[in-house]
Design a protein around this motif. Structure first.
Motif, PDB file in Angstrom:
ATOM      1  N   TYR A  78       0.847  -1.181   0.000  1.00 35.95           N
ATOM      2  CA  TYR A  78       0.000   0.000   0.000  1.00 35.95           C
ATOM      3  C   TYR A  78       0.888   1.238   0.000  1.00 35.95           C
TER       4      TYR A  78
ATOM      5  N   ARG B 234       0.811   5.640  -0.141  1.00 33.56           N
ATOM      6  CA  ARG B 234      -0.036   6.796   0.127  1.00 33.56           C
ATOM      7  C   ARG B 234       0.800   8.056   0.227  1.00 33.56           C
TER       8      ARG B 234
ATOM      9  N   SER C 117      -3.237  10.442   3.065  1.00 37.91           N
ATOM     10  CA  SER C 117      -4.263   9.923   2.161  1.00 37.91           C
ATOM     11  C   SER C 117      -4.553   8.458   2.455  1.00 37.91           C
TER      12      SER C 117
ATOM     13  N   GLY D  39      -4.631   4.570   1.502  1.00 41.08           N
ATOM     14  CA  GLY D  39      -3.643   3.803   0.763  1.00 41.08           C
ATOM     15  C   GLY D  39      -4.202   3.196  -0.515  1.00 41.08           C
TER      16      GLY D  39
END
Length: 47
Positions: free
Chosen positions: A23, A25, A39, A41
């Protein structure tokens, strides 16, 4: 970690390339007048 800038609408673009699945972000550290924010992910599957 790298510093990125946004356009006048707040859109971010980056030439970064993911090298592992996971992930990813964006995170804004905040300033004296704007709070920090991270934010949601997005999962990236590197092939």
């Amino acid at each position: 970690m790298r510093t990125k800038y946004s356009d006048s609408s707040g859109n971010l673009k980056t030439p970064m390339q993911a090298s592992v699945d996971g992930y990813w972000r964006y995170r804004f550290e905040g300033t004296t007048t704007t709070p920090a924010v991270t934010s949601a992910g997005d999962y990236v599957d590197v092939r």
